[in-house]
Design a protein around this motif. Structure first.
Motif, PDB file in Angstrom:
ATOM      1  N   LYS A 127       4.874   1.907  -6.215  1.00 35.82           N
ATOM      2  CA  LYS A 127       5.596   2.161  -7.365  1.00 35.82           C
ATOM      3  C   LYS A 127       4.623   2.519  -8.599  1.00 35.82           C
ATOM      4  N   ALA A 128       5.201   3.339  -9.635  1.00 34.60           N
ATOM      5  CA  ALA A 128       4.349   4.018 -10.486  1.00 34.60           C
ATOM      6  C   ALA A 128       3.295   3.020 -11.174  1.00 34.60           C
ATOM      7  N   LYS A 129       3.580   1.931 -11.543  1.00 37.77           N
ATOM      8  CA  LYS A 129       2.566   0.914 -12.302  1.00 37.77           C
ATOM      9  C   LYS A 129       2.317  -0.183 -11.287  1.00 37.77           C
ATOM     10  N   SER A 130       1.712   0.258 -10.157  1.00 38.49           N
ATOM     11  CA  SER A 130       1.465  -0.645  -9.087  1.00 38.49           C
ATOM     12  C   SER A 130       0.028  -1.573  -9.517  1.00 38.49           C
ATOM     13  N   SER A 131      -0.090  -2.551  -9.060  1.00 30.48           N
ATOM     14  CA  SER A 131      -1.148  -3.766  -9.429  1.00 30.48           C
ATOM     15  C   SER A 131      -2.318  -2.910  -8.437  1.00 30.48           C
ATOM     16  N   VAL A 132      -3.659  -3.351  -8.801  1.00 32.39           N
ATOM     17  CA  VAL A 132      -4.749  -2.913  -7.850  1.00 32.39           C
ATOM     18  C   VAL A 132      -4.686  -3.309  -6.510  1.00 32.39           C
ATOM     19  N   THR A 133      -3.944  -4.533  -6.371  1.00 33.30           N
ATOM     20  CA  THR A 133      -3.980  -5.124  -4.882  1.00 33.30           C
ATOM     21  C   THR A 133      -2.869  -4.100  -4.280  1.00 33.30           C
ATOM     22  N   GLU A 134      -1.840  -4.030  -4.925  1.00 35.50           N
ATOM     23  CA  GLU A 134      -0.900  -3.041  -4.210  1.00 35.50           C
ATOM     24  C   GLU A 134      -1.117  -1.776  -3.751  1.00 35.50           C
ATOM     25  N   CYS A 135      -2.221  -0.915  -4.626  1.00 40.93           N
ATOM     26  CA  CYS A 135      -2.778   0.201  -4.494  1.00 40.93           C
ATOM     27  C   CYS A 135      -3.566   0.089  -3.205  1.00 40.93           C
ATOM     28  N   TRP A 136      -4.353  -1.029  -2.994  1.00 46.12           N
ATOM     29  CA  TRP A 136      -5.376  -1.020  -1.975  1.00 46.12           C
ATOM     30  C   TRP A 136      -4.822  -1.743  -0.571  1.00 46.12           C
ATOM     31  N   ALA A 137      -3.787  -2.116  -0.661  1.00 41.67           N
ATOM     32  CA  ALA A 137      -2.843  -2.507   0.377  1.00 41.67           C
ATOM     33  C   ALA A 137      -3.021  -1.497   1.313  1.00 41.67           C
ATOM     34  N   THR A 138      -3.101  -1.915   2.837  1.00 43.37           N
ATOM     35  CA  THR A 138      -2.955  -0.688   3.996  1.00 43.37           C
ATOM     36  C   THR A 138      -1.538  -0.720   4.371  1.00 43.37           C
ATOM     37  N   THR A 139      -1.651   0.572   5.081  1.00 39.93           N
ATOM     38  CA  THR A 139      -0.335   0.696   5.817  1.00 39.93           C
ATOM     39  C   THR A 139      -0.577   1.820   7.197  1.00 39.93           C
ATOM     40  N   LYS A 140       0.367   1.610   8.043  1.00 41.65           N
ATOM     41  CA  LYS A 140       0.257   2.605   9.247  1.00 41.65           C
ATOM     42  C   LYS A 140       1.064   3.966   8.746  1.00 41.65           C
ATOM     43  N   VAL A 141       0.481   4.955   9.489  1.00 43.26           N
ATOM     44  CA  VAL A 141       1.006   6.254   9.317  1.00 43.26           C
ATOM     45  C   VAL A 141       0.656   7.131  10.499  1.00 43.26           C
ATOM     46  N   ARG A 142       1.714   7.893  10.872  1.00 42.19           N
ATOM     47  CA  ARG A 142       1.158   8.868  11.977  1.00 42.19           C
ATOM     48  C   ARG A 142       0.858  10.203  11.285  1.00 42.19           C
ATOM     49  N   GLN A 143      -0.226  10.804  12.014  1.00 45.03           N
ATOM     50  CA  GLN A 143      -0.948  11.764  11.396  1.00 45.03           C
ATOM     51  C   GLN A 143       0.007  12.957  10.963  1.00 45.03           C
ATOM     52  N   PHE A 144       0.727  13.391  12.089  1.00 48.39           N
ATOM     53  CA  PHE A 144       1.428  14.541  11.687  1.00 48.39           C
ATOM     54  C   PHE A 144       2.386  14.325  10.842  1.00 48.39           C
ATOM     55  N   LEU A 145       2.934  13.229  10.447  1.00 55.28           N
ATOM     56  CA  LEU A 145       3.913  12.760   9.333  1.00 55.28           C
ATOM     57  C   LEU A 145       3.246  13.026   8.051  1.00 55.28           C
TER      58      LEU A 145
END
Length: 308
Positions: A127-145
């Protein structure tokens, strides 16, 4: 193609003044223009063959110069381009530091920035106004995507630059038409008299430019303006105008996401990264697209680019 560019970038990063890069770019453009002028005089089949080879070499050189100009624009806002992604991976985790969000957003107008933030939210989920915690949360993503998102964001930045300029041009023309129309009505009222004007003598007279330019009130919001586009107009604004720009985007994205084993960025590896790093990549790509539009426009005024 990018060997000479990357070498130049390395020299600049090692301490060479950015003025040197600017001077080098200007001299390269002059040389390319001279070569193009000479190519136009080729007559015989041998000369035509030589001219064709020179043209191919020039196209590569033009793409290099375009890249250097884009790099120069990033250096002006003190944002280093993200290096090859494999160098940013540590134990399968991608982190891009520093974020440089403010600098990357500073080149856009507020109306364009609102659309960019919506794009960031759409492709990353942040989201546009995300907290620091939300910004540094991790996620998995495929490199080609991730590579496809980067290229799509370049094209989106290119599109926004094109459409915003068109929007402001049309808005200014609308304001100018409005002023001319008022002046025209005033002069007519003086000629025919206020009585005729009051009783509708002027009401049947068409306004100057009526139907050609939309009223100012219809152009208040850039997003609504874009949404009102005919599909054909939308496609024209989103399409890269020159072959050099198309080649540049393809070559640069491959260099950034290249899988050394397969030789392409169609890498199916899953990487772990933070939303902050995803946002950094998307904002950089959008800025790259915006700078690409400016660079393409600048080069085309000096050296005729090939239409795609």
């Amino acid at each position: 193609m990018f060997c000479s560019c990357l070498n130049s970038v390395a020299i600049i990063n090692s301490g060479t003044s950015i003025i040197v890069l600017s001077t080098f770019i200007e001299s390269e453009i002059v040389i390319l223009q001279l070569i193009q002028d000479v190519e136009g005089t080729a007559n015989s089949s041998m000369n035509m063959r030589i001219a064709q080879l020179k043209e191919n070499q020039c196209q590569i050189a033009v793409e290099d110069v375009m890249y250097l100009l884009i790099f120069y624009k990033f250096s002006e806002i003190r944002v280093p381009l993200v290096p090859k992604l494999s160098s940013c991976l540590y134990n399968g985790r991608l982190e891009i530091l520093p974020s440089k969000d403010w600098e990357l957003e500073s080149i856009h107008s507020l109306e364009v920035l609102d659309m960019i933030r919506e794009h960031v939210t759409t492709v990353t989920g942040l989201k546009a106004k995300s907290s620091v915690t939300e910004c540094w949360a991790t996620t998995k993503v495929r490199q080609f995507l991730l590579a496809r998102v980067y290229v799509a964001s370049i094209l989106y930045g290119y599109f926004l630059k094109s459409v915003s300029l068109r929007y402001h041009l049309e808005r200014n023309l609308s304001l100018a038409d409005h002023d001319i129309h008022l002046g025209h009505r005033t002069s007519l009222m003086c000629s025919y008299g206020f009585k005729d004007a009051i009783f509708g003598h002027l009401s049947n007279m068409p306004s100057l430019g009526q139907g050609l330019i939309r009223p100012e009130e219809e152009l208040e919001d850039l997003k609504c303006y874009v949404m009102s586009f005919h599909p054909g107009s939308l496609q024209r604004c989103a399409r890269l105008r020159s072959k050099e720009a198309v080649n540049l985007v393809g070559s640069y994205s491959c260099a950034l996401f290249n899988n050394k084993d397969s030789g392409s960025f169609e890498n199916d590896d899953v990487i772990l990264t933070s939303f902050s790093s995803l946002k950094r990549l998307v904002l950089e790509a959008v800025a790259f697209g915006s700078f690409l539009w400016e660079t393409e426009d600048y080069i085309d005024n000096v050296y005729k680019l090939k239409e795609d």
